[in-house]
Write a protein that holds these residues in place. Structure first.
Motif, mmCIF file in Angstrom:
data_model
loop_
_atom_site.group_PDB
_atom_site.id
_atom_site.type_symbol
_atom_site.label_atom_id
_atom_site.label_comp_id
_atom_site.label_asym_id
_atom_site.label_seq_id
_atom_site.Cartn_x
_atom_site.Cartn_y
_atom_site.Cartn_z
ATOM 1 N N PRO A 144 -19.240 13.285 -13.168
ATOM 2 C CA PRO A 144 -19.558 12.107 -13.602
ATOM 3 C C PRO A 144 -19.104 10.798 -13.111
ATOM 4 N N PRO A 145 -19.712 9.845 -12.938
ATOM 5 C CA PRO A 145 -19.455 8.668 -12.423
ATOM 6 C C PRO A 145 -17.977 8.029 -12.687
ATOM 7 N N THR A 146 -17.359 8.226 -13.857
ATOM 8 C CA THR A 146 -16.120 7.785 -14.107
ATOM 9 C C THR A 146 -15.143 8.727 -14.013
ATOM 10 N N PHE A 147 -15.200 10.048 -13.521
ATOM 11 C CA PHE A 147 -14.423 10.929 -12.927
ATOM 12 C C PHE A 147 -13.183 10.768 -12.349
ATOM 13 N N PRO A 148 -13.513 9.598 -11.254
ATOM 14 C CA PRO A 148 -12.448 9.376 -10.344
ATOM 15 C C PRO A 148 -11.050 8.817 -10.946
ATOM 16 N N ILE A 149 -11.217 8.372 -12.403
ATOM 17 C CA ILE A 149 -10.380 7.693 -13.054
ATOM 18 C C ILE A 149 -9.091 8.734 -13.325
ATOM 19 N N VAL A 150 -9.539 10.021 -13.226
ATOM 20 C CA VAL A 150 -8.389 11.190 -13.728
ATOM 21 C C VAL A 150 -7.453 11.088 -12.461
ATOM 22 N N LEU A 151 -8.140 10.855 -11.086
ATOM 23 C CA LEU A 151 -7.074 10.797 -9.919
ATOM 24 C C LEU A 151 -6.510 9.508 -9.946
ATOM 25 N N THR A 152 -7.181 8.371 -10.075
ATOM 26 C CA THR A 152 -6.610 7.107 -9.990
ATOM 27 C C THR A 152 -5.596 6.619 -10.704
ATOM 28 N N LEU A 153 -5.857 7.049 -12.059
ATOM 29 C CA LEU A 153 -4.905 6.638 -13.111
ATOM 30 C C LEU A 153 -3.579 7.090 -12.579
ATOM 31 N N ASP A 154 -3.551 8.549 -12.369
ATOM 32 C CA ASP A 154 -2.366 9.313 -12.250
ATOM 33 C C ASP A 154 -1.639 8.765 -10.956
ATOM 34 N N ALA A 155 -2.584 8.509 -10.013
ATOM 35 C CA ALA A 155 -2.082 7.842 -8.523
ATOM 36 C C ALA A 155 -1.330 6.441 -8.855
ATOM 37 N N SER A 156 -1.880 5.538 -9.764
ATOM 38 C CA SER A 156 -1.393 4.381 -9.980
ATOM 39 C C SER A 156 -0.279 4.288 -10.870
ATOM 40 N N MET A 157 0.190 5.312 -11.330
ATOM 41 C CA MET A 157 1.473 5.332 -12.245
ATOM 42 C C MET A 157 2.873 5.141 -11.384
ATOM 43 N N THR B 105 0.809 -1.161 0.075
ATOM 44 C CA THR B 105 -0.103 -0.011 0.054
ATOM 45 C C THR B 105 0.994 1.269 -0.140
ATOM 46 N N TYR B 106 0.757 2.070 -0.994
ATOM 47 C CA TYR B 106 1.575 3.433 -1.062
ATOM 48 C C TYR B 106 1.015 4.366 -0.198
ATOM 49 N N PRO B 107 2.028 5.555 0.270
ATOM 50 C CA PRO B 107 1.281 6.659 1.007
ATOM 51 C C PRO B 107 0.196 7.244 0.165
ATOM 52 N N PRO B 108 -0.380 8.033 0.896
ATOM 53 C CA PRO B 108 -1.711 9.074 0.270
ATOM 54 C C PRO B 108 -0.840 9.920 -0.409
ATOM 55 N N THR B 109 -1.636 10.135 -1.898
ATOM 56 C CA THR B 109 -1.138 11.377 -2.791
ATOM 57 C C THR B 109 -1.345 12.485 -2.139
ATOM 58 N N SER B 110 -0.799 13.625 -2.864
ATOM 59 C CA SER B 110 -1.070 14.879 -2.441
ATOM 60 C C SER B 110 -2.428 15.408 -2.761
ATOM 61 N N PRO B 111 -3.057 16.211 -1.831
ATOM 62 C CA PRO B 111 -4.350 16.653 -2.272
ATOM 63 C C PRO B 111 -4.644 17.013 -3.353
ATOM 64 N N TYR B 112 -5.796 16.525 -4.229
ATOM 65 C CA TYR B 112 -6.361 17.078 -5.396
ATOM 66 C C TYR B 112 -7.748 17.692 -5.247
ATOM 67 N N GLU B 113 -7.731 18.925 -5.531
ATOM 68 C CA GLU B 113 -8.923 19.843 -5.333
ATOM 69 C C GLU B 113 -9.829 19.828 -6.649
ATOM 70 N N VAL B 114 -11.039 19.248 -6.554
ATOM 71 C CA VAL B 114 -11.752 19.042 -7.337
ATOM 72 C C VAL B 114 -12.339 20.623 -7.884
ATOM 73 N N GLY B 115 -12.334 20.863 -9.103
ATOM 74 C CA GLY B 115 -12.991 22.165 -9.357
ATOM 75 C C GLY B 115 -14.043 21.963 -10.495
ATOM 76 N N ARG B 116 -15.056 22.930 -10.383
ATOM 77 C CA ARG B 116 -16.002 23.212 -11.205
ATOM 78 C C ARG B 116 -15.675 22.840 -12.580
ATOM 79 N N GLU B 117 -14.679 23.666 -13.068
ATOM 80 C CA GLU B 117 -14.330 23.788 -14.557
ATOM 81 C C GLU B 117 -13.503 22.484 -15.029
ATOM 82 N N LYS B 118 -12.832 21.885 -14.104
ATOM 83 C CA LYS B 118 -12.293 20.360 -14.307
ATOM 84 C C LYS B 118 -13.473 19.337 -14.682
ATOM 85 N N ILE B 119 -14.519 19.653 -13.740
ATOM 86 C CA ILE B 119 -15.625 18.537 -13.957
ATOM 87 C C ILE B 119 -16.373 19.096 -15.162
ATOM 88 N N ARG B 120 -16.670 20.346 -15.433
ATOM 89 C CA ARG B 120 -17.057 20.604 -16.816
ATOM 90 C C ARG B 120 -16.393 20.270 -18.207
#
Lengths: 133, 145
Positions: free
Chosen positions: B56-69, B11-26
């Motif tokens: 959207p439901p699949t949005f978390p992949i934006v964070l998890t793909l990066d985190a799993s690199m 298990t890897y240490p937590p990633t640095s915080p990602y702030e979810v922005g309205r414009e990124k969601i859009r």
């Protein structure tokens, strides 16, 4: 609407190369098999393929646009069985998404999805669990 | 060369915080062509009972793909060698604009199948102590021909 046996009518979604570029940028998935024919061929693929996660996102759209609340998913699972080839032309690829409510238990509806491109299933075991109200 | 099995259970240490922005969601909603106002207008999201614009439901992949690199790097695998095989999300609630999210990645399994390696990671997407989404990704790492 989310009763056992309810049918999600078939929806069609078009995916072009431009959509792949846009999805790559928005998602941060810059795997070159989604934009370079050369790299795709080196990987043994017939050509550029769509992001599996774009297919998964479009199938989710079909579900949430049908149920009305895009935040109501409890769980969502797919297996990527076959790549979606996206040719470099105006038509691109076309996805067909349909589904059926398999059961409703504890206020959660299980929607089993059928997702195909060019007549072949590209996802299997595609299942969305949705809060039923 | 088969992948290093000793990473299973890591298990890897937590990633640095990602702030979810309205414009990124859009931007993400536009990229998947989803016109829902709940992804764009706070008022529309509030009508559905959410405090702000939701993703959207699949949005978390934006964070998890990066985190799993980090896992791919440690295994010496390049993204171009990888095909996506399975994906699962379990949601406590939708990701919402304003969330400060960290990811905790774990290597759940590494299996061998017909000369390829099958890697499954689990990523918990957290807002502080709250688990917002759990995300499983299974990748096929193509063996050398």
């Amino acid at each position: 609407m989310l009763e056992t046996g309810a049918v999600l009518p078939e929806r069609a979604f078009r995916i072009t190369r431009a959509d792949l570029v846009r999805y790559a940028g928005a998602s941060g998935d810059f795997n070159p098999i989604h934009w370079s024919d050369r790299v795709a061929a080196e990987a043994g693929l017939p050509g550029v393929i769509g992001h599996g996660m774009l297919t998964m996102a479009l199938a989710a759209r079909a579900v949430t646009e049908w149920t009305g609340d895009p935040g109501a998913l409890v769980a969502y699972t797919v297996k990527f069985t076959k790549p979606v080839e996206v040719p470099d032309d105006e038509q691109g690829a076309e996805l067909a998404v349909s589904g059926v409510v398999k059961k409703v238990e504890g206020g959660v509806a299980q929607v089993d999805l059928t997702v195909s491109a060019a007549g072949e299933r590209v996802l299997t075991a595609a299942r969305a669990q949705v809060r039923a109200g | 060369m088969p992948l290093d099995q000793s990473l299973v259970g890591t298990t890897y240490p937590p990633t640095s915080p990602y702030e979810v922005g309205r414009e990124k969601i859009r931007e993400f909603a536009d990229a998947i062509g989803d016109p829902s106002p709940a992804f764009r207008e706070p008022e529309a999201a509030r009508k559905l009972g959410y405090p702000d614009v939701i993703a959207p439901p699949t949005f978390p992949i934006v964070l998890t793909l990066d985190a799993s690199m980090v896992v791919l790097e440690q295994l010496g695998v390049q993204l171009r060698e990888v095909l996506h095989r399975e994906q699962r999300f379990e949601y406590a609630r939708p990701v919402t604009a304003g969330d400060q999210l960290t990811c905790v990645v774990a290597v759940e399994s590494i299996k061998s199948l017909a000369g390829n390696d099958i890697l499954t990671t689990r990523t918990d997407v957290l807002a502080g102590e709250e688990r917002v989404v759990a995300v499983w990704s299974t990748l096929v790492v193509r063996g050398e021909a």
